[in-house]
Design a protein around this motif. Structure first.
Motif, short mmCIF file in Angstrom:
data_model
loop_
_atom_site.label_atom_id
_atom_site.label_comp_id
_atom_site.label_asym_id
_atom_site.label_seq_id
_atom_site.Cartn_x
_atom_site.Cartn_y
_atom_site.Cartn_z
N GLU A 85 -63.07 23.82 1.66
CA GLU A 85 -61.93 23.40 2.47
C GLU A 85 -61.49 24.43 3.32
O GLU A 85 -61.28 24.47 4.44
CB GLU A 85 -60.77 22.77 1.84
N GLY A 86 -61.34 25.61 2.51
CA GLY A 86 -60.79 26.84 3.37
C GLY A 86 -61.59 27.54 4.50
O GLY A 86 -61.11 27.79 5.32
N ILE A 87 -62.91 27.57 4.06
CA ILE A 87 -64.00 27.92 5.20
C ILE A 87 -64.05 26.82 6.09
O ILE A 87 -63.82 27.51 7.42
CB ILE A 87 -65.34 28.00 4.42
N LYS A 88 -63.84 25.50 5.84
CA LYS A 88 -63.86 24.78 6.94
C LYS A 88 -62.49 24.79 7.96
O LYS A 88 -62.77 24.81 9.02
CB LYS A 88 -64.03 23.25 6.47
N LYS A 89 -61.60 24.92 7.12
CA LYS A 89 -60.32 25.26 8.06
C LYS A 89 -60.43 26.44 8.84
O LYS A 89 -59.94 26.31 10.11
CB LYS A 89 -59.13 25.02 7.17
N ALA A 90 -60.82 27.35 8.38
CA ALA A 90 -60.74 28.67 9.00
C ALA A 90 -61.81 28.62 10.36
O ALA A 90 -61.39 29.11 11.47
CB ALA A 90 -61.41 29.77 8.18
N ARG A 91 -62.83 27.76 10.07
CA ARG A 91 -63.90 27.50 11.52
C ARG A 91 -63.11 26.75 12.42
O ARG A 91 -63.33 26.98 13.88
CB ARG A 91 -65.08 26.97 10.90
N GLU A 92 -62.30 25.95 12.05
CA GLU A 92 -61.45 25.05 12.75
C GLU A 92 -60.59 26.01 13.72
O GLU A 92 -60.30 25.69 14.88
CB GLU A 92 -60.70 23.81 12.38
N LEU A 93 -59.89 26.73 12.94
CA LEU A 93 -58.96 27.72 13.47
C LEU A 93 -59.58 28.71 14.32
O LEU A 93 -58.96 29.18 15.47
CB LEU A 93 -58.22 28.64 12.49
N MET A 94 -60.75 29.13 14.21
CA MET A 94 -61.49 29.99 15.25
C MET A 94 -61.77 29.08 16.43
O MET A 94 -61.52 29.75 17.65
CB MET A 94 -62.94 30.08 14.83
N GLU A 95 -61.96 27.91 16.45
CA GLU A 95 -62.02 27.07 17.78
C GLU A 95 -60.61 27.03 18.26
O GLU A 95 -60.41 27.25 19.53
CB GLU A 95 -62.53 25.72 17.47
N LYS A 96 -59.71 26.82 17.70
CA LYS A 96 -58.28 26.69 17.99
C LYS A 96 -57.72 27.76 18.81
O LYS A 96 -57.15 27.92 19.87
CB LYS A 96 -57.22 26.49 16.67
N TYR A 97 -58.06 28.97 18.16
CA TYR A 97 -57.52 30.43 18.58
C TYR A 97 -58.59 31.03 19.68
O TYR A 97 -58.42 32.13 19.99
CB TYR A 97 -56.97 31.19 17.37
N ASN A 98 -59.63 30.43 19.83
CA ASN A 98 -60.73 30.75 20.82
C ASN A 98 -61.38 32.20 20.37
O ASN A 98 -61.44 33.11 20.96
CB ASN A 98 -60.24 30.94 22.16
N VAL A 99 -61.88 32.37 19.04
CA VAL A 99 -62.20 33.55 18.23
C VAL A 99 -63.77 33.36 18.28
O VAL A 99 -64.17 31.94 17.54
CB VAL A 99 -61.46 33.77 16.94
N GLU A 100 -64.61 34.12 18.54
CA GLU A 100 -65.96 33.94 18.34
C GLU A 100 -66.29 34.89 17.12
O GLU A 100 -65.54 35.75 16.53
CB GLU A 100 -66.72 34.75 19.53
N GLY A 101 -67.59 34.48 16.51
CA GLY A 101 -68.07 35.26 15.35
C GLY A 101 -68.31 34.24 14.08
O GLY A 101 -68.06 32.95 14.50
N ASP A 102 -68.69 34.77 13.18
CA ASP A 102 -68.96 34.01 11.65
C ASP A 102 -69.87 34.55 10.89
O ASP A 102 -70.71 35.52 11.00
CB ASP A 102 -69.60 32.60 11.98
N LEU A 140 -55.29 32.80 7.07
CA LEU A 140 -56.41 32.20 6.70
C LEU A 140 -57.60 32.47 7.48
O LEU A 140 -58.57 33.03 6.90
CB LEU A 140 -56.37 30.80 6.47
N LEU A 141 -57.57 32.77 8.75
CA LEU A 141 -58.39 33.06 9.66
C LEU A 141 -58.87 34.59 9.47
O LEU A 141 -59.91 34.98 9.60
CB LEU A 141 -57.91 33.18 11.15
N LEU A 142 -57.89 35.72 9.24
CA LEU A 142 -58.27 36.94 9.04
C LEU A 142 -59.03 36.90 7.68
O LEU A 142 -59.95 37.75 7.48
CB LEU A 142 -56.85 37.61 9.11
#
Length: 79
Positions: free
Chosen positions: A62-79, A10-12
């Motif tokens: 909902e997928g976009i929201k979850k992906a943004r949460e995963l960015m924080e979880k995995y410490n990924v920058e961008g958007d 989902l993050l990718l």
């Protein structure tokens, strides 16, 4: 969602997505070159949708929201 593979898929999908506007609103789409099992699970969880015949999928709000949460979880920058 408990499977790290589904989370990372989902993050990718989100990180490689592009905006598409058909005149009815703007949607995020991504090419679906990922394991079908993960794509099926993400569809069942309503994070993405699209035809099985299509080469791309749409990310739901909902997928976009979850992906943004995963960015924080995995410490990924961008958007």
């Amino acid at each position: 969602m408990n499977d790290p593979i589904d989370e990372l898929t989902l993050l990718l999908l989100y990180l490689t997505s592009f905006k598409d506007d058909y005149g009815l609103g703007e949607f995020r789409r991504s090419w679906k070159g990922y394991p079908f099992e993960s794509l099926d699970q993400l569809t069942d969880d309503r994070y993405i949708f699209g035809s099985k015949r299509s080469k791309s999928v749409y990310l739901t709000d909902e997928g976009i929201k979850k992906a943004r949460e995963l960015m924080e979880k995995y410490n990924v920058e961008g958007d």
